[in-house]
Design a protein around this motif. Sequence first.
Motif, PDB file in Angstrom:
ATOM      1  N   TYR A  42       0.875  -2.064 -18.637  1.00  0.00           N
ATOM      2  CA  TYR A  42       2.104  -1.777 -19.364  1.00  0.00           C
ATOM      3  C   TYR A  42       2.873  -0.580 -18.813  1.00  0.00           C
ATOM      4  N   ALA A  43       2.475  -0.050 -17.656  1.00  0.00           N
ATOM      5  CA  ALA A  43       3.185   1.091 -17.099  1.00  0.00           C
ATOM      6  C   ALA A  43       4.573   0.662 -16.625  1.00  0.00           C
ATOM      7  N   SER A  44       5.531   1.598 -16.664  1.00  0.00           N
ATOM      8  CA  SER A  44       6.895   1.265 -16.259  1.00  0.00           C
ATOM      9  C   SER A  44       6.943   1.119 -14.736  1.00  0.00           C
ATOM     10  N   PRO A  45       7.889   0.332 -14.233  1.00  0.00           N
ATOM     11  CA  PRO A  45       8.007   0.142 -12.781  1.00  0.00           C
ATOM     12  C   PRO A  45       8.213   1.473 -12.054  1.00  0.00           C
ATOM     13  N   GLU A  46       8.946   2.423 -12.665  1.00  0.00           N
ATOM     14  CA  GLU A  46       9.191   3.713 -12.014  1.00  0.00           C
ATOM     15  C   GLU A  46       7.880   4.472 -11.850  1.00  0.00           C
ATOM     16  N   ARG A  48       4.890   3.269 -11.757  1.00  0.00           N
ATOM     17  CA  ARG A  48       4.093   2.571 -10.742  1.00  0.00           C
ATOM     18  C   ARG A  48       4.508   2.983  -9.337  1.00  0.00           C
ATOM     19  N   GLU A  49       5.833   2.967  -9.124  1.00  0.00           N
ATOM     20  CA  GLU A  49       6.352   3.282  -7.805  1.00  0.00           C
ATOM     21  C   GLU A  49       5.979   4.712  -7.429  1.00  0.00           C
ATOM     22  N   ALA A  50       6.079   5.629  -8.421  1.00  0.00           N
ATOM     23  CA  ALA A  50       5.736   7.025  -8.158  1.00  0.00           C
ATOM     24  C   ALA A  50       4.286   7.145  -7.695  1.00  0.00           C
ATOM     25  N   LEU A  51       3.404   6.410  -8.371  1.00  0.00           N
ATOM     26  CA  LEU A  51       1.984   6.483  -8.020  1.00  0.00           C
ATOM     27  C   LEU A  51       1.729   5.852  -6.643  1.00  0.00           C
ATOM     28  N   ARG A  52       2.459   4.770  -6.374  1.00  0.00           N
ATOM     29  CA  ARG A  52       2.331   4.118  -5.063  1.00  0.00           C
ATOM     30  C   ARG A  52       2.661   5.102  -3.956  1.00  0.00           C
ATOM     31  N   ILE A  53       3.771   5.850  -4.171  1.00  0.00           N
ATOM     32  CA  ILE A  53       4.184   6.823  -3.149  1.00  0.00           C
ATOM     33  C   ILE A  53       3.146   7.933  -3.052  1.00  0.00           C
ATOM     34  N   LYS A  54       2.633   8.375  -4.215  1.00  0.00           N
ATOM     35  CA  LYS A  54       1.662   9.470  -4.226  1.00  0.00           C
ATOM     36  C   LYS A  54       0.401   9.089  -3.425  1.00  0.00           C
ATOM     37  N   TYR A  55      -0.084   7.867  -3.619  1.00  0.00           N
ATOM     38  CA  TYR A  55      -1.300   7.454  -2.915  1.00  0.00           C
ATOM     39  C   TYR A  55      -1.004   6.831  -1.555  1.00  0.00           C
ATOM     40  N   GLY A  56       0.268   6.828  -1.158  1.00  0.00           N
ATOM     41  CA  GLY A  56       0.619   6.332   0.165  1.00  0.00           C
ATOM     42  C   GLY A  56       0.468   4.828   0.322  1.00  0.00           C
ATOM     43  N   LEU A  57       0.558   4.089  -0.766  1.00  0.00           N
ATOM     44  CA  LEU A  57       0.351   2.637  -0.679  1.00  0.00           C
ATOM     45  C   LEU A  57       1.553   1.918  -0.083  1.00  0.00           C
ATOM     46  N   ASN A  58       2.683   2.645   0.066  1.00  0.00           N
ATOM     47  CA  ASN A  58       3.857   2.012   0.676  1.00  0.00           C
ATOM     48  C   ASN A  58       3.904   2.237   2.180  1.00  0.00           C
ATOM     49  N   ASP A  59       2.996   3.092   2.693  1.00  0.00           N
ATOM     50  CA  ASP A  59       2.998   3.377   4.117  1.00  0.00           C
ATOM     51  C   ASP A  59       2.582   2.143   4.909  1.00  0.00           C
ATOM     52  N   PRO A  60       2.916   2.134   6.217  1.00  0.00           N
ATOM     53  CA  PRO A  60       2.448   1.007   7.046  1.00  0.00           C
ATOM     54  C   PRO A  60       0.921   0.911   7.011  1.00  0.00           C
ATOM     55  N   LEU A  61       0.426  -0.321   7.165  1.00  0.00           N
ATOM     56  CA  LEU A  61      -1.014  -0.576   7.056  1.00  0.00           C
ATOM     57  C   LEU A  61      -1.811   0.283   8.034  1.00  0.00           C
ATOM     58  N   LEU A  62      -1.277   0.413   9.267  1.00  0.00           N
ATOM     59  CA  LEU A  62      -2.005   1.152  10.292  1.00  0.00           C
ATOM     60  C   LEU A  62      -2.155   2.628   9.901  1.00  0.00           C
ATOM     61  N   ALA A  63      -1.086   3.195   9.333  1.00  0.00           N
ATOM     62  CA  ALA A  63      -1.149   4.587   8.891  1.00  0.00           C
ATOM     63  C   ALA A  63      -2.183   4.738   7.788  1.00  0.00           C
ATOM     64  N   GLN A  64      -2.192   3.761   6.867  1.00  0.00           N
ATOM     65  CA  GLN A  64      -3.178   3.808   5.784  1.00  0.00           C
ATOM     66  C   GLN A  64      -4.600   3.739   6.339  1.00  0.00           C
ATOM     67  N   TYR A  65      -4.779   2.884   7.379  1.00  0.00           N
ATOM     68  CA  TYR A  65      -6.103   2.729   7.964  1.00  0.00           C
ATOM     69  C   TYR A  65      -6.587   4.049   8.548  1.00  0.00           C
ATOM     70  N   PHE A  66      -5.719   4.723   9.321  1.00  0.00           N
ATOM     71  CA  PHE A  66      -6.181   5.950   9.959  1.00  0.00           C
ATOM     72  C   PHE A  66      -6.421   7.053   8.933  1.00  0.00           C
ATOM     73  N   ARG A  67      -5.623   7.067   7.849  1.00  0.00           N
ATOM     74  CA  ARG A  67      -5.875   8.066   6.814  1.00  0.00           C
ATOM     75  C   ARG A  67      -7.249   7.804   6.159  1.00  0.00           C
ATOM     76  N   TRP A  68      -7.507   6.524   5.897  1.00  0.00           N
ATOM     77  CA  TRP A  68      -8.795   6.146   5.301  1.00  0.00           C
ATOM     78  C   TRP A  68      -9.953   6.504   6.228  1.00  0.00           C
ATOM     79  N   LEU A  69      -9.726   6.209   7.549  1.00  0.00           N
ATOM     80  CA  LEU A  69     -10.769   6.507   8.530  1.00  0.00           C
ATOM     81  C   LEU A  69     -11.065   8.008   8.553  1.00  0.00           C
ATOM     82  N   GLY A  70     -10.000   8.835   8.436  1.00  0.00           N
ATOM     83  CA  GLY A  70     -10.181  10.279   8.397  1.00  0.00           C
ATOM     84  C   GLY A  70     -11.057  10.695   7.234  1.00  0.00           C
ATOM     85  N   LEU A  71     -10.795  10.105   6.072  1.00  0.00           N
ATOM     86  CA  LEU A  71     -11.603  10.422   4.888  1.00  0.00           C
ATOM     87  C   LEU A  71     -13.054  10.002   5.096  1.00  0.00           C
ATOM     88  N   VAL A  72     -13.242   8.794   5.650  1.00  0.00           N
ATOM     89  CA  VAL A  72     -14.607   8.297   5.875  1.00  0.00           C
ATOM     90  C   VAL A  72     -15.361   9.243   6.805  1.00  0.00           C
TER      91      VAL A  72
END
Lengths: 317, 297
Positions: A42-46, A48-72
């Motif tokens: 039931y969260a508002s679209p705004e 949701r979008e804010a959280l997406r940006i915060k967790y970087g879920l809108n970034d390109p897949l490759l960027a997300q992969y390397f960030r994840w790899l860094g954490l691992v």
Amino acid sequence: MIALLVRRTLFLIPVLLGGSAIVFFLIHSAPGDPIDALMGMYASPEAREALRIKYGLNDPLLAQYFRWLGLVLQGDWGMSIQQRVPVLPLVLEKFWITILLTSAASLFAAIVGISAGIISAVKQNSWIDHLILILSVFALSMPPYWLGLIAIFVFSVQLGWLPTGGLYSFSGQMELFDVLKHLIMPAIVAGLTPAAIIARVTRAAMLEVLKLDFMTALRAKGLRERTIVLGHAFRNALPTVVSMTGLQIGYLILGAALFVEIIFSWPGLGLEIYKSVVGRDMPMMLGLVLFSTFIFVVLNLAVDIIYRVINPRVREA
Amino acid sequence: MVSLSPNSTSDRSPSRVMLALSNGRRFAKTHKSIVVGAIMVGFVVAMAALAPVLSPYSPTRIHPLDRLAGVGSPGYLLGADQQGRDILSRLMWGARSSLAIAVLPLTIAGILGLVLGSVAGYIGKLPETLIMRSMDVVFGLPPILLAIAVAATLGPGLVNLVISLSIVLLPPMTRVTFQVVTTLKEQPFVDAAKVSGATTPQIIFDQIIPNSLAPVIAYGASLAGSMVVFGAGISFIGLGIQPPQADWGRMINDGREVLDLHPHVSTLPGLAIFILAAGFNFLGDGLRDLLDPRMRM
């Protein structure tokens, strides 16, 4: 030799990168939106979008992969959804329990498999050779999860000799004898299929050596049959046997042991994988897969190096 | 392979019939494991094919009054499970998914592996590097866990199970084809084809692939038994075929809770897996001897 070692170790990098990319892709395409899980439906679209940006879920897949790899690489493997604890420490803790089971199973598989293979080759085409070959097909075809149930039914339920499962009894502390009593059934059940494969490979490798000319020379020299078989023939078959046994241990840790741990409630990696699959605990499951991949790759490398060290014929290749 | 040709029934000359019979007998004698394996697998195939006709009940019919009926109880030859479903009927219907799991992923991975391995092995250079190194990466992953991870991501079901097992099988199939093709391409008949003006795709599809079929099939057949055990294991974990559909691996897990008093519920499906896997393993051993004498043990 050093050059080879360096080259083989460098090859780990693409395998691990590729492996982790596959694991990452699987997390990414797993059903369910992480935002839904965090915020509810039931969260508002705004928001949701804010959280997406915060967790970087809108970034390109490759960027997300390397960030994840860094954490691992920094040891941050995420949190288990079911157990609410960090994944990596839990995986490391369970790893040693699995190692205990697989070492016992490997020991059983190596002793039984190699002796059966040698006997089979020396007595080629005799009744005992045929018996061992047929038994090995049976052992190969036996689902470990079924054999485990039968063993529990016979030795625990009917005869009451051995505990049905677990690592140790509730009453006592972790005593050696108690743990051994819990270890024996799962170790034999998990070791049976590898034992069959090792037996077949040992037999084939021994037969190759036994038909060579120097066997006749050794006999002509008047050596005892025992010395010929164990000291000379087996010595020459050893590289093949060792590399196959090593590979089997890899499959054992990550294969048969998984089912055996489930059946015998052995609290290692396999049981954890089962729980994470049943509970749809994706971070936990992928952490387990990633860790197992690492172990598997390192073990295969070790087997390859040992093979080259003990086999002079390929040492320089 | 020796078999009665289609028109031999119309041909009544006794000598030909006798010859075929004695050939058949000699074949059975020298290839015992093929015969034994074929009988075991054939039995399961017959059960699967005749399930709609022979199975006493629907595999999903629930009859709570007869729950946990023992082996040999009236109406239930092999007993019933916790929900009163007939175990014999469930075994017969479950044979279908077990056979599919044994054969389909091997066929899919076999065909793809033949093409990829032939292209990599025959052309070499860049295609070889691309194909073989990416296969090395997948090959480096632990197979059972990879299948579980893919199946968990795709979601349960027979189709997804077949996909995940095909992915796991692709690298070994490609590698075996590659090894066969690298020796094959030095053969004179490939040069002959080249000289006579055949294009590279023509050589790959007309010369290389047909000639590498036998060893690749032999290798694939040797894996079928393990695939039965492994595929049922994934259903056992709960990722394969979903209830109420009958599946052997699932049945073993469902029967675990009543193992102490009613062991037949979980051990009979296990026996079925064992029979099918052993059948395939005998068949695989025999086919390897027949098709690829170099790999003979």
